[in-house]
Scaffold this active site. Structure first.
Site, PDB file in Angstrom:
ATOM      1  N   GLU A 160       0.828  -1.210   0.000  1.00 22.84           N
ATOM      2  CA  GLU A 160       0.000   0.000   0.000  1.00 22.84           C
ATOM      3  C   GLU A 160       0.858   1.255   0.000  1.00 22.84           C
ATOM      4  O   GLU A 160       1.863   1.343   0.713  1.00 22.84           O
ATOM      5  CB  GLU A 160      -0.890  -0.005   1.238  1.00 22.84           C
ATOM      6  CG  GLU A 160      -2.279   0.493   0.988  1.00 22.84           C
ATOM      7  CD  GLU A 160      -3.030  -0.416   0.020  1.00 22.84           C
ATOM      8  OE1 GLU A 160      -3.199  -0.025  -1.147  1.00 22.84           O
ATOM      9  OE2 GLU A 160      -3.441  -1.505   0.442  1.00 22.84           O
TER      10      GLU A 160
ATOM     11  N   LEU B 103     -12.180   0.092  -2.564  1.00 23.10           N
ATOM     12  CA  LEU B 103     -12.014  -1.053  -3.465  1.00 23.10           C
ATOM     13  C   LEU B 103     -11.936  -0.584  -4.919  1.00 23.10           C
ATOM     14  O   LEU B 103     -12.090  -1.362  -5.843  1.00 23.10           O
ATOM     15  CB  LEU B 103     -13.151  -2.053  -3.276  1.00 23.10           C
ATOM     16  CG  LEU B 103     -13.285  -2.603  -1.853  1.00 23.10           C
ATOM     17  CD1 LEU B 103     -14.507  -3.500  -1.731  1.00 23.10           C
ATOM     18  CD2 LEU B 103     -12.021  -3.358  -1.442  1.00 23.10           C
TER      19      LEU B 103
ATOM     20  N   ASP C  59      -4.416   0.655  -9.271  1.00 25.26           N
ATOM     21  CA  ASP C  59      -5.824   0.285  -9.395  1.00 25.26           C
ATOM     22  C   ASP C  59      -6.201  -0.015 -10.840  1.00 25.26           C
ATOM     23  O   ASP C  59      -6.889  -1.001 -11.137  1.00 25.26           O
ATOM     24  CB  ASP C  59      -6.708   1.407  -8.864  1.00 25.26           C
ATOM     25  CG  ASP C  59      -6.466   1.701  -7.410  1.00 25.26           C
ATOM     26  OD1 ASP C  59      -5.882   0.849  -6.720  1.00 25.26           O
ATOM     27  OD2 ASP C  59      -6.863   2.788  -6.953  1.00 25.26           O
TER      28      ASP C  59
ATOM     29  N   SER D 100     -13.734   1.770  -6.857  1.00 21.38           N
ATOM     30  CA  SER D 100     -14.868   1.950  -7.754  1.00 21.38           C
ATOM     31  C   SER D 100     -14.549   2.976  -8.828  1.00 21.38           C
ATOM     32  O   SER D 100     -15.064   2.893  -9.955  1.00 21.38           O
ATOM     33  CB  SER D 100     -16.105   2.375  -6.959  1.00 21.38           C
ATOM     34  OG  SER D 100     -15.862   3.576  -6.236  1.00 21.38           O
ATOM     35  N   SER D 101     -13.695   3.951  -8.510  1.00 22.39           N
ATOM     36  CA  SER D 101     -13.340   4.974  -9.502  1.00 22.39           C
ATOM     37  C   SER D 101     -12.565   4.369 -10.659  1.00 22.39           C
ATOM     38  O   SER D 101     -12.859   4.632 -11.835  1.00 22.39           O
ATOM     39  CB  SER D 101     -12.516   6.085  -8.845  1.00 22.39           C
ATOM     40  OG  SER D 101     -11.346   5.568  -8.232  1.00 22.39           O
TER      41      SER D 101
ATOM     42  N   SER E 252     -25.725   7.931 -14.580  1.00 23.32           N
ATOM     43  CA  SER E 252     -25.321   6.940 -13.585  1.00 23.32           C
ATOM     44  C   SER E 252     -26.496   6.536 -12.723  1.00 23.32           C
ATOM     45  O   SER E 252     -27.170   7.392 -12.134  1.00 23.32           O
ATOM     46  CB  SER E 252     -24.214   7.488 -12.685  1.00 23.32           C
ATOM     47  OG  SER E 252     -23.931   6.575 -11.635  1.00 23.32           O
TER      48      SER E 252
END
Length: 427
Positions: free
Chosen positions: A55, A155, A207, A157-158, A90
């Protein structure tokens, strides 16, 4: 423990199984038709990710070990043949009157630039902007977004939204990038630029690489100096284990300045030490690097903070190496203590944990987890716990009870399974 804690029940996210994925495809397609009065060219999806370990090292040239989740963001999309207009709706965003932002963005693609789009739409619109900046012909388009990746959970999402848009545009524009890992690496670069320059979140690229380049059944070892990848078989089930994700529901955001301040501290430390990446500091050389920084930084408090940041990065990269060695030797249980050490470092040296994340990890360990740590950028979001499969439900109950006992908002849980990367899902 209080009565509330004793009677707390775990809240599980719906498993992203075949039936759930089919429903998500239908929802995205239906939202597109309702918004645009025509059928989409297709539906594409990209996964969220969980980072096993490594991380805050991606922007330091480190190595990290994420894998793609079965939980995905879905994009139904069709190109426009007669203009440069873009319309994106969205299903996960409520009406502006609710204070939750606009569910629809409309405008000219040529007008998208840094500072022109905010909120969730910046992640979607940043991708075609970045692809055009890289020289790829991208048409105007209509799109509808829905998904199963919990928002604000850490997690990613972007990145899932960015990568779903990327593979959809790659397909409808005939770019041909999604057919090879090299091409997907270029799509990931565009997604990173979208997040950095349009959404304003200074993330490092882990990511997007995980969402676009993962492989089902494996974790992805990413070398963040050049973003080369190596797939590491990660068969938790064969070892009788599960990776339990605890979404603390303490909202996580990367564009609020805290993430950026840590990145700036690392970059300044590297510059003072005359290196490009903090990764260049070997564990055996850490003490010497720390002494040099204390000599070079006049303010003792600033020096102490910088030293803690550097210590986390160097030790975390070494923990990734040790984790990969254990996984490849089929000792997945041995990874547990490394998760614990990672969390302690993120909490104490990098200072990106939170009350909720600490409670999640401590209560999971007490209930029998082999190891636990926060995952993602921190300041809220999610934690992971390595558990024996027979203990999963009991650990989840204990974590839920601990949250209730401390009057924290109830967490939610999901099982993390190494899954497929971004792809078309309605073919």
């Amino acid at each position: 423990m209080t009565e509330a804690g004793t009677h707390a029940r775990p809240d599980w996210y719906a498993d992203a199984d075949d039936a759930g994925r089919s429903r998500a495809v239908d929802r995205a397609r239906s939202a597109f038709v309702a918004a645009n009065g025509r059928q989409p060219a297709g539906v594409w999806a990209a996964p969220g990710r969980v980072n096993v370990i490594g991380e805050h090292v991606d922007y330091n040239g480190g190595i990290c070990l994420p894998f793609a989740l079965p939980h995905r963001t879905y994009v139904a999309l069709a190109p426009r043949s007669d203009d440069d207009r873009v319309s994106v709706v969205s299903a996960q965003v409520q009406d502006a009157d609710s204070g939750q932002g606009r569910p629809r963005w409309e405008g000219q693609l040529a007008d998208v630039a840094p500072g022109t789009v905010d909120g969730w739409a910046a992640y979607a619109l940043g991708v075609p902007w970045a692809l055009r900046e890289a020289g790829h012909p991208v048409p105007g388009f209509d799109a509808a977004v829905d998904g199963l990746v919990p928002l604000g959970s850490g997690l990613s999402s972007s990145a899932a939204l960015e990568c779903a848009v990327a593979v959809a545009l790659d397909a409808v524009a005939g770019l041909g990038l999604g057919a090879s890992d090299e091409g997907r690496a270029r799509l990931a670069q565009a997604c990173v630029r979208a997040e950095n320059d349009i959404a304003g979140a200074p993330t490092g690229g882990m990511d997007q690489a995980a969402s676009l380049r993962s492989r089902a059944g494996s974790a992805t070892l990413i070398d963040c100096t050049d973003f080369s990848v190596r797939h590491v078989p990660f068969d938790l089930a064969a070892a009788g284990l599960e990776l339990l994700v605890v979404d603390t529901r303490a909202h996580h955001a990367l564009a609020d300045g805290q993430y950026g301040s840590r990145r700036e501290a690392c970059e300044r430390a590297a510059a003072l030490l005359g290196i490009r990446w903090l990764r260049e500091i070997a564990p055996a050389d850490l003490a010497g690097a720390v002494d040099r920084l204390r000599d070079l930084v006049d303010d003792p408090e600033e020096a102490d903070e910088m030293v803690r940041r550097v210590r986390h990065v160097v030790t975390e990269i070494e923990r990734v190496r040790q984790t990969v060695a254990l996984v490849e030797s089929a000792d997945l249980e041995g990874v547990g203590p490394l998760l614990d050490a990672s969390h302690a470092s993120l909490r104490d040296d990098y200072e990106v944990s939170s009350v909720e994340l600490d409670v999640a990890c401590e209560s999971a360990r007490t209930a029998g987890a082999l190891g636990a740590r926060m995952t993602g950028g921190g300041f809220g979001g999610s934690a992971i716990a390595l558990v024996r499969r027979a203990d999963t439900e009991a650990v989840a109950r204990a974590v839920a009870a601990a949250f209730a006992d401390k009057d924290l908002a109830a967490p939610a849980f999901l099982r993390a399974v190494p899954s497929a990367p971004a792809e078309r899902v309605d073919a």
